[in-house]
Design a protein around this motif. Structure first.
Motif, PDB file in Angstrom:
ATOM      1  N   THR A 281      -4.167  -2.389 -78.048  1.00 50.81           N
ATOM      2  CA  THR A 281      -4.066  -2.908 -79.413  1.00 50.81           C
ATOM      3  C   THR A 281      -5.041  -2.178 -80.326  1.00 50.81           C
ATOM      4  O   THR A 281      -6.001  -1.546 -79.859  1.00 50.81           O
ATOM      5  N   ASP A 282      -4.797  -2.324 -81.631  1.00 52.29           N
ATOM      6  CA  ASP A 282      -5.678  -1.684 -82.595  1.00 52.29           C
ATOM      7  C   ASP A 282      -7.080  -2.293 -82.574  1.00 52.29           C
ATOM      8  O   ASP A 282      -8.066  -1.616 -82.829  1.00 52.29           O
TER       9      ASP A 282
ATOM     10  N   SER B  20     -10.504  -0.241 -82.091  1.00 52.81           N
ATOM     11  CA  SER B  20     -11.604  -0.322 -83.054  1.00 52.81           C
ATOM     12  C   SER B  20     -12.925  -0.683 -82.378  1.00 52.81           C
ATOM     13  O   SER B  20     -13.991  -0.342 -82.881  1.00 52.81           O
TER      14      SER B  20
ATOM     15  N   GLU C  84      -4.774   3.562 -89.900  1.00 49.59           N
ATOM     16  CA  GLU C  84      -3.925   2.677 -89.100  1.00 49.59           C
ATOM     17  C   GLU C  84      -2.822   3.466 -88.411  1.00 49.59           C
ATOM     18  O   GLU C  84      -2.462   3.156 -87.271  1.00 49.59           O
TER      19      GLU C  84
ATOM     20  N   ILE D 184      -4.299   5.191 -85.411  1.00 48.59           N
ATOM     21  CA  ILE D 184      -4.542   4.223 -84.336  1.00 48.59           C
ATOM     22  C   ILE D 184      -3.246   3.920 -83.601  1.00 48.59           C
ATOM     23  O   ILE D 184      -3.213   3.901 -82.370  1.00 48.59           O
ATOM     24  N   GLU D 185      -2.168   3.706 -84.342  1.00 45.56           N
ATOM     25  CA  GLU D 185      -0.863   3.453 -83.716  1.00 45.56           C
ATOM     26  C   GLU D 185      -0.412   4.657 -82.901  1.00 45.56           C
ATOM     27  O   GLU D 185       0.124   4.515 -81.803  1.00 45.56           O
TER      28      GLU D 185
END
Length: 122
Positions: free
Chosen positions: A88-89, A93, A106, A109-110
């Motif tokens: 997951t993001d 993080s 974002e 990250i994906e």
């Protein structure tokens, strides 16, 4: 034993498992080790065989390291991703250290999560 340089190398679980298995194969050194060292070696191998490091191959390891270069991650961050396999993001993080500015968007990250899922086996 004295630690001369604590930051000499950072090893992933995959690399540690490979080293422990190769030292065990080389003349079965666990026979020559003291009892506590043999126990620690055995327990470490037993633990690591229950992690994704046991099903990882050198090919996927190298492919991941090559593909992740574009994100500008540190060695420590890459190692943590290899060991933890974030999904997951939020997990990303927690691994990727931020400075005053955002290091990863974002979308990045994906893309990183997708890269992890496609490159690294569970």
């Amino acid at each position: 034993m004295e630690i001369i340089d604590a930051n000499t190398a950072i090893l992933s679980n995959f690399e540690v498992l490979g080293l422990l298995n190769s030292s065990r194969v080389k003349g079965d050194q666990t026979r020559n080790q003291s009892g506590s060292l043999a126990t620690i070696t055995y327990e470490a191998i037993k633990y690591l065989e229950g992690t994704p490091a046991a099903v990882q191959s050198e090919g996927c390891f190298k492919k991941f390291l090559e593909d992740v270069k574009k994100f500008g991650l540190t060695k420590k961050e890459k190692t943590m991703i290899l060991n933890l396999r974030p999904k997951t993001d939020v997990e990303i993080s927690l691994i990727v250290q931020s400075t005053d500015q955002e290091r990863l968007t974002e979308e990045q990250i994906e893309e990183l999560i997708e890269l992890i899922q496609n490159t690294l086996p569970e």
